[in-house]
Scaffold this motif. Structure first.
Motif, PDB file in Angstrom:
ATOM      1  N   MET A 502      -7.703   6.850  -1.231  1.00 37.06           N
ATOM      2  CA  MET A 502      -6.925   6.223  -0.168  1.00 37.06           C
ATOM      3  C   MET A 502      -6.786   4.734  -0.437  1.00 37.06           C
ATOM      4  N   PHE A 503      -5.535   4.269  -0.360  1.00 37.46           N
ATOM      5  CA  PHE A 503      -5.263   2.857  -0.624  1.00 37.46           C
ATOM      6  C   PHE A 503      -4.305   2.295   0.420  1.00 37.46           C
ATOM      7  N   PHE A 504      -4.370   1.002   0.586  1.00 41.98           N
ATOM      8  CA  PHE A 504      -3.323   0.281   1.315  1.00 41.98           C
ATOM      9  C   PHE A 504      -2.824  -0.869   0.438  1.00 41.98           C
ATOM     10  N   ARG A 505      -1.546  -1.159   0.578  1.00 42.80           N
ATOM     11  CA  ARG A 505      -0.948  -2.262  -0.181  1.00 42.80           C
ATOM     12  C   ARG A 505      -0.637  -3.413   0.759  1.00 42.80           C
ATOM     13  N   ALA A 506      -1.115  -4.587   0.417  1.00 39.79           N
ATOM     14  CA  ALA A 506      -0.810  -5.787   1.204  1.00 39.79           C
ATOM     15  C   ALA A 506      -0.125  -6.796   0.278  1.00 39.79           C
ATOM     16  N   THR A 507       0.958  -7.385   0.752  1.00 41.00           N
ATOM     17  CA  THR A 507       1.596  -8.389  -0.094  1.00 41.00           C
ATOM     18  C   THR A 507       1.232  -9.794   0.375  1.00 41.00           C
ATOM     19  N   TYR A 508       0.996 -10.656  -0.578  1.00 39.57           N
ATOM     20  CA  TYR A 508       0.730 -12.074  -0.265  1.00 39.57           C
ATOM     21  C   TYR A 508       1.939 -12.938  -0.595  1.00 39.57           C
TER      22      TYR A 508
END
Lengths: 537, 537
Positions: A502-508
């Motif tokens: 399980m992953f989540f993607r966050a953009t900076y």
């Protein structure tokens, strides 16, 4: 003494004929341009990279031919019959009543001015203060003010894009990648999404599989699916695609079980991959290329984030690594591209201005062998017709006339440091606000994305609910807490395969730095809530 | 007295419910906009024509459904999964670390200025003198200076194009065409060449035939051919496609003999057709639409030359017809479009800025039913991503903020008169320089092309050589004499069919007027030479 054999003589004479020149650097550009003379390219003038490459590629091998992979559509595409008439346009004194191009007399545009940063003063505040107005007139070409103007850029063009910008792009590609085969060419695209669409139509047919990272750019999967092309996901680690896993998939491919021929197209994002942020190191790239040779793969190298390679991450308390002090140092700090090791001409590299200049330009380019670029251009001539001339003129004014190659590299260094700063902000926020026993990550080395792994097995409901359900639970908790991050499952290359990660993607990349911190804090709260942990204070 | 039947009651109540408002005119636009309030659309904001249409379409029928015609590719195209996240963006206070859009902070563009003509002073000379600089800032939206700015236009957008320009396009379409069904929509294209490519992928599959004029836009044939789609040519007269001929082809279609299902897509250029210059009159359009209904055809109406409809040709010595004196008079002088009579929603109209503003914008639009536009947008989202934001911003500044609808119609009248003048020049030249017993023509009413019929049977070698050979002979003679005109055979819809007519296409759009005259003189000499006639003096 016996005379040397014919073979030996030939070898000797070949060797003596080989002059391996120094690779092109930005300092070499003015000399090369001066030698070629003033570039004169009027309305819809045909152009190709050969006009702008150095003569120092003769010692390199020629690209392989890809006839055996071309789709029926690509193989059967003929030239534009009307272009057959173009060859007569060179007849001295000829008057053309041929092409149905409107006269620039009826373009309601007289001048174009854009305020852009001076080299070295790149921030928005500096640009306001010390930015420069670069200008294009309608008839600068005839009037001798510039080699590109409104009358040419705003008229019809070629599928390749305009000679004026194609020259800059070709030089840039040679400076950065210096492809190790002879017959490489660049041609412009209207963006890499379209380039992928066109590449898939060139190489695949309904029922095919292509290879990609197991988590991949969702749009790539969605571009392929309606064509009847499925994606088989290759296992990844923190350096992205695993060459061995790809080798295994290919070595054990069972056409009957799969209902499809063995894949021969690899779609990969080597640098700052979307969504995982993974960057293939040099050795990994070599391994991937070697496996591609072993199975005769054709590689679609999608590199929007190539110049978003950042400074090494030194952690919160260590001093930062000093920024590159020269163009050469900057370029050598970049992981070499697959294109730069492509002795076979088996790579179509897709470059984009979207992440480093402006997505709204809808202008990028591919680099590939003569055969592939020729097929691509022919398709562009009957579909996209190449990028907007308005975009091309604006980019030319900025990149060629104003900044030139040196200024552009300075800009890229500026961007590198800006993304380094943003990346460091999100990492600090994660270190401060996320429960480390549940969430883990690697510091991204490139790109826009931070990929957060959730140890879902520690969830109190891990035994009763599916990974997808728990992912949704955390996602909705995060929305309630006021932070939007993307669900990893949205990026499955193949959602028929069961995933137990399980992953989540966050953009900076997008939000202001204080908002990034706050969003990560909220995401941490959401995870604690979902996992039934006490909230941080 | 017996109570009215249910049907009667229904009919009565229906009639009383129908409020048929006046069609939108340019004067109605400000009021409608004021009612809707200020348009606020930030980066990549979704938009559709429903936001900008009047509420006066409720009495119109809904478009037919086209599911039975959609290709597998079009029917199976799913939405972009990441866009599923977009719905959460409206959550108050939410911070998004979702979309991988770059921050406008890193767009190296601070201001954009373009010098464009003032309304009514449209010539190049007048623009130099009295043109106006229209400007866009980076953050005009936030600063309240404009509803569209660099930060939005130069970032990623939507497949539809930006709301700001889509509003203008929707209004313009309603003013000019007022489609007679309810659920019509506009969505932007990157030009009609691409729109045709996408439409063919939506409606056809390998092995299909589509219908078109027997002489047609070569690029259309070349776009279709690699997809395995062939074109069956419909006979033409001076008003273009013959409805009866199309009816006959369809009524007698023999699937087995043809090896293909009966065609259901018509590709037509109703106005100033390329290459013949033919314009379908109102009755012809009605006839074509009726036959389309009879055979349930879907119509691709390609109309780049719609606004190149010219003043009637009065001949050399008659006084010219006075130009339109009002916007209403101008609009009613145009032959109504197929879209304007499309009660079934069976037309996809393709509009383009290429011939009337600038081809280099690579920006146009289609108008079609909700179903078709939705499929088109979904495809655009994974391929073209919509037109260049740089182009859109320039067009918005010119068409919406500066000229507005009224000024644009004035511009179109200017263009109408300019093309009338050019057309009259080529006709005068033909009358003066071509041998009338061999070359014949009709004065074009629209577009860029003059279509010259050669009576090849009068050629001394007519018995011994093919039409194609003689065509080549004349073409090469013309090149030798210094004039390039296009060979009619380059425009065959189907070059497997034997043709016994010979044509050349000459454009009056591009060359200066004196050059047009000289080129026609040379072409006359070439014909006389080929036919062995005495040269004119």
């Amino acid at each position: 003494m016996a005379p040397p054999s014919a073979v030996e003589v030939e070898a000797t004479s070949d060797t003596s004929a080989i002059v391996v020149p120094d690779p092109l650097t930005i300092n070499g550009v003015p000399g090369r341009r001066a030698k070629s003379g003033r570039l004169i390219a009027g309305t819809a003038a045909p152009a190709n990279s050969d006009m702008f490459k150095g003569h120092g590629h003769g010692h390199k091998p020629m690209a392989h031919r890809w006839d055996h992979y071309l789709s029926h559509e690509a193989a059967s595409r003929k030239g534009n019959s009307l272009k057959g008439a173009a060859k007569y346009l060179k007849t001295p004194g000829l008057i053309s009543l041929g092409g149905g191009l409107p006269s620039s007399e009826y373009f309601p545009f007289e001048e174009l001015h854009i305020k852009v940063p001076s080299v070295g003063q790149f921030s928005e505040a500096e640009t306001k203060d010390s930015g420069v107005l670069v200008s294009a007139g309608k008839y600068d070409l005839i009037e001798g003010n510039s080699i590109y103007d409104i009358s040419v850029a705003f008229n019809y063009g070629q599928g390749t894009g305009a000679a004026q910008l194609l020259r800059w792009i070709t030089e840039h590609t040679e400076i950065v990648h210096n492809p190790p085969y002879q017959d490489w060419f660049c041609t412009m695209t209207i963006g890499s999404t379209s380039a992928l669409d066109m590449a898939l139509r060139m190489f695949t047919q309904r029922g095919d599989f292509i290879l990609s990272e197991e988590y991949t750019f969702a749009t790539a999967v969605e571009t392929a699916a309606p064509m009847g092309v499925r994606v088989v996901g290759v296992k990844m680690d923190e350096q992205g695609l695993l060459a061995d896993s790809m080798d295994e998939i290919l070595s054990t491919w069972d056409e009957r079980a799969r209902g499809a021929r063995k894949p021969f197209v690899l779609y990969t994002v080597p640098t700052g991959q979307n969504p995982t942020g993974a960057t293939q190191g040099l050795q990994r790239r070599k391994d991937i290329y070697r496996i591609a040779q072993k199975h005769d793969l054709y590689i679609l190298e999608d590199e929007p984030y190539y110049f978003l390679q950042m400074q090494p991450y030194t952690g919160q308390n260590a001093p930062p690594v000093p920024p590159p002090t020269s163009h050469a140092a900057f370029l050598s700090a970049l992981v070499p591209s697959l294109l730069s090791m492509d002795t076979d001409g088996r790579v179509m590299r897709m470059d984009s201005f979207s992440k480093v200049v402006s997505p709204g330009s809808r202008c990028g380019w591919i680099t590939a062998s003569a055969q592939v670029v020729e097929r691509y251009m022919k398709h562009a001539d009957v579909s996209t017709q190449g990028p907007s001339g308005m975009s091309q003129l604006i980019l030319f004014k900025l990149l060629d006339e104003h900044w030139d190659h040196a200024g552009y590299l300075d800009w890229l260094i500026h961007i590198r440091l800006a993304y380094t700063r943003r990346r460091d902000v999100i990492l600090a926020a994660c270190e401060a606000h996320l429960p480390r026993d549940i969430v883990s990550w690697k510091p991204p080395m490139a790109g826009m994305f931070h990929w957060l792994r959730i140890d879902w097995r520690k969830h109190p409901l891990a035994r009763d609910r599916t990974v997808t359900d728990l992912e949704e639970d955390i996602f909705m908790a995060s929305i309630r807490h006021g932070a939007l991050v993307m669900r990893g499952s949205w990026f499955y290359a193949d959602n028929t395969v069961k995933h137990d990660t399980m992953f989540f993607r966050a953009t900076y990349a997008a939000a202001p730095e204080d908002k990034i911190q706050e969003a990560i804090r909220r995401f941490g709260d959401a995870i604690r809530e979902s996992f039934g942990l006490e909230q941080a204070r």
